[in-house]
Design an enzyme around this catalytic site. Structure first.
Site, PDB file in Angstrom:
ATOM      1  N   LYS A   1       3.621   2.786   7.622  1.00 59.61           N
ATOM      2  CA  LYS A   1       2.191   2.870   7.866  1.00 59.61           C
ATOM      3  C   LYS A   1       1.982   3.224   9.319  1.00 59.61           C
ATOM      4  CE  LYS A   1      -2.143   0.423   7.428  1.00 59.61           C
ATOM      5  NZ  LYS A   1      -2.836  -0.742   6.878  1.00 59.61           N
TER       6      LYS A   1
ATOM      7  N   LYS B   1       1.969   6.136   4.325  1.00 62.57           N
ATOM      8  CA  LYS B   1       0.534   6.220   4.572  1.00 62.57           C
ATOM      9  C   LYS B   1       0.264   6.587   6.011  1.00 62.57           C
ATOM     10  CE  LYS B   1      -3.350   3.171   4.716  1.00 62.57           C
ATOM     11  NZ  LYS B   1      -3.771   1.826   4.819  1.00 62.57           N
TER      12      LYS B   1
END
Ligand code: PBG
Length: 327
Positions: free
Chosen positions: A199, A252
Site C-alpha cells: 500500500k 494498491k
C-alpha cells in the site's frame, strides 16, 4: 522487380471483432470484481460523495439494496467501510458490536448469506478523531504495537458480525499475524485475511478521504505507507504477510502500480488483488464528464490493464456497472 510480401502480418488476427475476441488473452468477468461500499451511521438518506460522482455514503437500508443489486449483477464480493457518528482517540466504534460496521455486517450476512463474499476494510482511520490508522502517542507518532491490539479486537468483532474476509489496510508491521492469532483464538479459523500488503502513500486516495471522512487532522501516512519511489520492499511486505497467514494479498493503488502487480503475481502462489482507488475512479469520471474521454471504453481499458498486469481480483467502484455490462 519482385514484390516483398511481409512474412509476419499481426494485423490478420485483428481484422474482425470475432477474431479479436477469439485471441484475447485477458478477459474480465463479474466474479473478479469486488465493490467497495460505504455505510454511514446516523443519516436518513444516502449521500452522494462530491468528489466521486456515482458513489454514495449509504444508510443501513440503501446499503442492503445496493448490495443486492451488486450480487444480482454477479460481482465476486463486497468490501465494507464504516463511518461512525462519533469518533474518538482509540476508534472505539470500530470494535463495538453495535458500531455501524458490525450492524451493517449482520444485515448483509442475514440478507445475502453465502451468495457473495462479504469483506471488511479493517483499519482505524474512519473511527479516530485524528484520522490516523492507529493509536497516536503524546508526541504524535503512531504506536505500531498498541495499534495491533486494536486491530486484533476489530477483526474478532467483524468476524462475529459476519465478515468472511477481513482486509487490514493500516500498514502496521505484524498486523496480519496479530489478526490471525486473534481470529484463531476466538474460534474464527475459517475467516480469511486479505492483506493490503502493498500500500503506497498515494495522492490517489484523495477522494476516498471525503467518502470515508478520514483525512488525517495532522501529518500524513508516509511513516507507514510505502514510498512511491520504491519497488523492492513490496515483495518484502508481501512475503511477510504470507508468512504471517495472509490468504490473499493486495496491491494498491492499481493503475499507477501495474509493474508492482506483475512482480507480485510472478512471485507468489496466493490470489492477488489490486485496488483501483478513488483517485483512479474520479480522474476518469471527471474527464468523461468534460467530454475528454470516452467513459465506458476508458473504464473497460483500465480494468483490462489491471487484469493483464496479473491481478486475479479487482476492487473497483464500477464493479456493479461493469459486471452488468459483462453479462
Ligand atoms: C484506510 C484506507 C484508505 C483507502 C482504503 N482503505 C485510505 C488511506 O489509506 O488513506 C483508500 C481507498 C481509495 O482511495 O479508494 N482505511
Amino acid at each position: 522487380m519482385t514484390v516483398m510480401f511481409p512474412v509476419t502480418r499481426p494485423r490478420r488476427l485483428r481484422r474482425t471483432p470475432a477474431l479479436r475476441r477469439l485471441v484475447a488473452e485477458t478477459r474480465l468477468a463479474p466474479a473478479d470484481l469486488v465493490l467497495p461500499m460505504f455505510v454511514k451511521e446516523g443519516i436518513d438518506e444516502a449521500k452522494p460523495v462530491a468528489s466521486m460522482p456515482g458513489v454514495l455514503q449509504h444508510t443501513r437500508d440503501s446499503l442492503r439494496k445496493a448490495a443486492h443489486e451488486a450480487v444480482e449483477a454477479g460481482v465476486g464480493g463486497l468490501i465494507l467501510f464504516g463511518i461512525p457518528a462519533e469518533k474518538d482517540g482509540t476508534g472505539s466504534a470500530a470494535d463495538d458490536p453495535s458500531g455501524v460496521m458490525q450492524v451493517a455486517l449482520r444485515d448483509l450476512a442475514s440478507d445475502l448469506g453465502d451468495a457473495t463474499v462479504i469483506m471488511t476494510d479493517l483499519c482505524l482511520d474512519e473511527y479516530t478523531d485524528h484520522g490516523h490508522c492507529g493509536i497516536v502517542t503524546a508526541s504524535g507518532e503512531i504506536d505500531n504495537d498498541a495499534t495491533l491490539e486494536r486491530y486484533a479486537s476489530i477483526a474478532v468483532a467483524q468476524a462475529a458480525a459476519g465478515a468472511s474476509v477481513v482486509a487490514p489496510s493500516g500498514m502496521m508491521d505484524g498486523q496480519v499475524g496479530a489478526i490471525r492469532t486473534a481470529l484463531d483464538q476466538a474460534g474464527y479459523t475459517g475467516v480469511s485475511i486479505l492483506g493490503y500488503s502493498v500500500k503506497y502513500s498515494s495522492a490517489y486516495y484523495g477522494p476516498f478521504r471525503d467518502a470515508a471522512e478520514c483525512a488525517p487532522q495532522f501529518g500524513d501516512r508516509s511513516t507507514h505507507q510505502q514510498d512511491p519511489a520504491n519497488a523492492a520492499e513490496s515483495l518484502r511486505e508481501v512475503f511477510a504477510d504470507i508468512d504471517e497467514g495472509a490468504d490473499m494479498v493486495m496491491v494498491k493503488p492499481a493503475g499507477p502500480y501495474l509493474d508492482i502487480v506483475r512482480q507480485v503475481r510472478d512471485a507468489v502462489d496466493v490470489p492477488v488483488a489490486a485496488y483501483q482507488v478513488s483517485g483512479e475512479y474520479s480522474m476518469i469520471e471527471a474527464a468523461a464528464a468534460n467530454g475528454w474521454l470516452d467513459r465506458d471504453r476508458t473504464i473497460h481499458e483500465s480494468l483490462t490493464s489491471i487484469r493483464r498486469a496479473g491481478a486475479d481480483i479487482i476492487l473497483t467502484y464500477w464493479a456493479t456497472e461493469v459486471a452488468r455490462a459483462l453479462r
